[in-house]
Each structure stands twice: as structure tokens, then as C-alpha cells.
Motif scaffolding. Structure first.
Motif, short mmCIF file in Angstrom:
data_model
loop_
_atom_site.label_atom_id
_atom_site.label_comp_id
_atom_site.label_asym_id
_atom_site.label_seq_id
_atom_site.Cartn_x
_atom_site.Cartn_y
_atom_site.Cartn_z
N VAL A 107 56.00 35.20 33.91
CA VAL A 107 54.70 34.55 33.84
C VAL A 107 54.86 33.11 33.36
CG1 VAL A 107 52.41 34.63 32.77
CG2 VAL A 107 53.59 36.75 33.35
N GLY A 108 54.02 32.21 33.86
CA GLY A 108 53.98 30.86 33.32
C GLY A 108 54.27 29.76 34.30
N GLY A 109 54.93 30.10 35.43
CA GLY A 109 55.27 29.07 36.39
C GLY A 109 54.05 28.29 36.86
N GLY A 110 52.96 28.98 37.13
CA GLY A 110 51.73 28.32 37.54
C GLY A 110 50.69 28.32 36.44
N ALA A 111 50.52 29.45 35.79
CA ALA A 111 49.44 29.60 34.81
C ALA A 111 49.59 28.65 33.64
CB ALA A 111 49.40 31.05 34.29
N LEU A 112 50.80 28.30 33.28
CA LEU A 112 51.02 27.40 32.16
C LEU A 112 51.31 25.97 32.62
CD1 LEU A 112 51.13 27.26 29.11
CD2 LEU A 112 53.56 27.81 29.21
N THR A 136 38.31 26.14 39.89
CA THR A 136 39.04 27.29 40.43
C THR A 136 40.28 27.60 39.60
OG1 THR A 136 38.29 26.68 42.65
CG2 THR A 136 40.07 28.27 42.51
N ILE A 137 41.00 26.56 39.22
CA ILE A 137 42.21 26.74 38.38
C ILE A 137 41.83 27.32 37.03
CG2 ILE A 137 44.04 25.51 37.15
CD1 ILE A 137 44.10 23.57 39.59
N ALA A 138 40.74 26.82 36.44
CA ALA A 138 40.29 27.33 35.13
C ALA A 138 39.96 28.82 35.21
CB ALA A 138 39.06 26.54 34.66
N ILE A 139 39.23 29.21 36.27
CA ILE A 139 38.89 30.63 36.44
C ILE A 139 40.15 31.46 36.64
CG2 ILE A 139 37.76 32.28 37.99
CD1 ILE A 139 35.66 30.05 38.53
N ALA A 140 41.07 30.97 37.48
CA ALA A 140 42.31 31.71 37.74
C ALA A 140 43.12 31.89 36.47
CB ALA A 140 43.14 30.96 38.79
N ILE A 141 43.17 30.87 35.62
CA ILE A 141 43.93 30.96 34.37
C ILE A 141 43.30 31.98 33.42
CG2 ILE A 141 44.53 29.69 32.27
CD1 ILE A 141 44.87 27.20 34.08
N VAL A 191 41.31 34.54 34.22
CA VAL A 191 41.52 35.88 34.79
C VAL A 191 42.95 36.35 34.54
CG1 VAL A 191 41.63 37.19 36.94
CG2 VAL A 191 39.70 35.67 36.53
N THR A 192 43.89 35.43 34.69
CA THR A 192 45.29 35.75 34.42
C THR A 192 45.48 36.17 32.97
OG1 THR A 192 46.11 34.23 36.10
CG2 THR A 192 47.62 34.75 34.32
N ALA A 193 44.87 35.43 32.05
CA ALA A 193 44.98 35.75 30.63
C ALA A 193 44.40 37.13 30.32
CB ALA A 193 44.28 34.68 29.79
N LEU A 194 43.22 37.43 30.90
CA LEU A 194 42.61 38.74 30.68
C LEU A 194 43.47 39.85 31.27
CD1 LEU A 194 38.87 37.85 31.41
CD2 LEU A 194 39.90 38.39 29.19
N LEU A 218 46.68 30.81 27.23
CA LEU A 218 46.04 30.62 28.53
C LEU A 218 44.52 30.66 28.43
CD1 LEU A 218 48.34 32.68 30.93
CD2 LEU A 218 48.33 30.21 30.53
N LEU A 219 43.99 31.54 27.59
CA LEU A 219 42.54 31.59 27.40
C LEU A 219 42.03 30.26 26.83
CD1 LEU A 219 41.89 35.20 26.04
CD2 LEU A 219 40.95 34.20 28.13
N ALA A 220 42.78 29.71 25.88
CA ALA A 220 42.38 28.44 25.28
C ALA A 220 42.44 27.31 26.32
CB ALA A 220 43.29 28.12 24.10
N VAL A 221 43.52 27.29 27.11
CA VAL A 221 43.69 26.25 28.12
C VAL A 221 42.63 26.37 29.22
CG1 VAL A 221 45.21 25.42 29.96
CG2 VAL A 221 46.15 25.94 27.70
N GLY A 222 42.42 27.61 29.69
CA GLY A 222 41.41 27.82 30.72
C GLY A 222 40.02 27.44 30.24
N SER A 223 39.71 27.74 29.00
CA SER A 223 38.41 27.38 28.42
C SER A 223 38.26 25.86 28.35
CB SER A 223 38.26 27.99 27.03
OG SER A 223 38.34 29.40 27.09
N LYS A 224 39.35 25.17 27.99
CA LYS A 224 39.31 23.71 27.90
C LYS A 224 39.02 23.10 29.28
CE LYS A 224 42.02 19.64 26.55
NZ LYS A 224 40.90 19.03 25.82
N LEU A 225 39.71 23.61 30.31
CA LEU A 225 39.47 23.11 31.66
C LEU A 225 38.03 23.37 32.12
CD1 LEU A 225 42.70 24.02 33.69
CD2 LEU A 225 41.78 21.74 33.29
N ALA A 226 37.55 24.59 31.83
CA ALA A 226 36.19 24.94 32.23
C ALA A 226 35.17 24.09 31.48
CB ALA A 226 35.94 26.43 31.95
N PHE A 227 35.41 23.87 30.19
CA PHE A 227 34.49 23.06 29.37
C PHE A 227 34.45 21.62 29.89
CE2 PHE A 227 33.51 20.41 25.64
CZ PHE A 227 32.31 20.99 25.24
#
Length: 266
Positions: A24-29, A109-114, A116-119, A253-262
Motif C-alpha cells: 500500500v502507498g504507491g498511489g494513496a500516499l 475524486t482523489i480525496a474520496i479515493a484516499i 475510501v482506501t483508508a476505511l 490517509l484519512l487526515a490527508v484525504g480530509s485535507k484535500l476534501a476540505f
């Protein structure tokens, strides 16, 4: 004179280590790092990260392959779905660039994907238990749907990875955990998940390369760190607790995805 950004090397090294350890991490991170830390345009971040993930996982997979951990039967079923849908998605990106190249659309889309990946990482153990229960209590029905669902799971990954570069590792592992709860041990799961992502990332990466979405100097700098990191992580994969590593990664990932979404809301 060649200028090397050591922060980029460090980012590649840390991401590569996680890829080798967990798949994990190649794309999500890496994708959010390119967007948030290095300020790369969204579509270029996706295209560059696809090649980053493919090459990094290729080196990690060599270590796993030598240990005979890869399940090729499962991979063939997943590739039927993932490679087909990757071709379709890349074709749509090329046909409708004004829609798919929108920074707002891609970042969201990236924020949502990240997230979902974290969950998926957080609930991976529960999904494994659910799959195991179905497999043991209704083996015939489970096996009947196992093959088609594997292809469908691959198709979902093909779309997601080609559009965002996120999901091949984490969501791939989640799908495999549920669909093959008895067949795949944790080391075999990581190895199979890593190898599945390589041709998928290469195919999607070629599509983005044709469109001009790959930053080669940036890619080279990231790989300076990621290749040794991935090989080290693959060697350590059978010795370190995956559950602790994945929970920590899911939190990040949840923190990063939240930052992108925010950021998209403001």
C-alpha cells in the motif's frame, strides 16, 4: 549539473518502504504528497505517480517472487477486469480532457479515493472475518461467485487507478482479503496485491504518457529513494506486524484525504 531535491528522495524512500512492507502507498500516499507538498498539477501527479508505483512495485515484487508468494491464478482473474477497464478509462480521459483534467474534479475524486482506501484498511480484518464465515458456511455458493467477483473487483480498480492512481494496493488488498480468506496468508496477500498493480499501473501510465501527463525529472528523483526503500520493505514484510502498520497508514490517509476534501470546499 544535476540538482537533486532530497525532500523528494525522502518522500520516495518512505513511500517505497511502505509499498514493500504492505503493498500500500504507491498511489494513496504519493499522489497527495505530490499535490499538497510539491504542488504538482493533479493530472501530472496521477500520471507521474502511476509510473512511480509501477517501477517501485516491480522491484518489491522481485523479492516476493523469489519467495514463491505470488498467486498467479488469482492475478489472471483480476487482470481480466482491471486491464480492460483501465483501457476504457484512459480512452475517456483522452476523449474528454476538459472534463477529466479539471483540477476540482480530480482533487475531489482523489480525496474520496484516499478516504475510501483508508476505511478499507481500517475494516480489512472485519471483511476478512465476513468472507471467511461465508466461505466456511456456504462454500459452494461462495466459490460460484468468487471468480466473477474477482474480475469485477479488478474492473473497479482499473477505473479508480487510471483516474486517480489510488487504490491498487489498499483496495486491492481489501478485495482479496474478502474474496480469498482461506487461500491467501498475509505475506501471499501482499505479494499478489503488489504484482497485480504493476501491469495495471504500466497500462494506465502509458495512457497518461501519451497525453503528456508524466514529469520525468520528478519521477527519477522519487525513484532514487523508492527503489531501495521498496526492496528493504519487501525483505522485512514477513517480520513486522502488518496490522499495526496498516492502521497507522490508514490514520495518515484519512487526515490527508480530509485535507484535500476540505481544500475543495474553500
Amino acid at each position: 549539473m544535476i540538482n537533486i531535491d532530497f525532500l523528494q528522495v525522502l518522500a520516495g524512500s518512505c513511500t517505497g518502504l511502505l509499498v514493500g512492507l504492505t503493498g500500500v502507498g504507491g498511489g494513496a500516499l504519493m499522489t497527495p504528497l505530490l499535490l499538497i507538498v510539491f504542488g504538482v498539477a493533479p493530472l501530472t501527479a496521477v500520471g507521474t505517480d502511476l509510473w512511480f508505483a509501477a517501477i517501485t512495485k516491480l522491484f518489491a515484487s522481485q523479492v516476493h517472487h523469489k519467495s514463491n508468494l505470488v498467486d498467479w491464478g488469482i492475478l489472471r482473474k483480476m487482470w481480466m477486469g482491471s486491464l480492460t477497464m483501465s483501457l476504457v478509462t484512459v480512452g475517456l480521459i483522452r476523449l474528454y480532457p476538459s472534463w477529466t483534467a479539471s483540477a476540482g474534479f480530480l482533487n475531489a475524486t482523489i480525496a474520496i479515493a484516499i478516504m475510501v482506501t483508508a476505511l478499507g484498511l481500517v475494516f480489512q480484518r472485519q471483511l476478512h472475518a465476513l468472507g471467511r464465515r461465508f466461505r466456511l458456511n456456504d462454500a459452494e455458493q461462495f466459490k460460484h461467485w468468487q471468480g466473477p467477483l474477482t474480475g469485477m473487483a479488478g474492473g473497479v480498480l482499473g477505473i479508480l487507478v487510471s483516474l486517480t492512481s489510488v487504490g491498487a494496493g489498499a483496495l486491492g488488498a481489501v478485495f482479496l482479503t474478502y474474496l480469498y480468506p482461506l487461500r491467501l496468508t498475509p505475506p501471499r496477500l501482499v505479494a499478489t496485491d503488489i504484482v497485480h498493480a504493476i501491469p495495471l499501473a504500466v497500462l494506465a501510465g502509458f495512457g497518461h504518457l501519451m497525453i503528456g501527463n508524466v514529469n520525468f525529472p520528478l519521477l527519477g528523483t522519487l525513484l532514487l529513494g523508492s527503489i531501495p526503500g521498496a526492496m528493504l520493505g519487501a525483505r522485512l514484510a514477513t517480520r513486522l506486524p502488518h496490522s499495526v502498520l496498516k492502521f497507522g497508514l490508514a490514520t495518515v490517509l484519512l487526515a490527508v484525504g480530509s485535507k484535500l476534501a476540505f481544500a475543495q470546499l474553500h
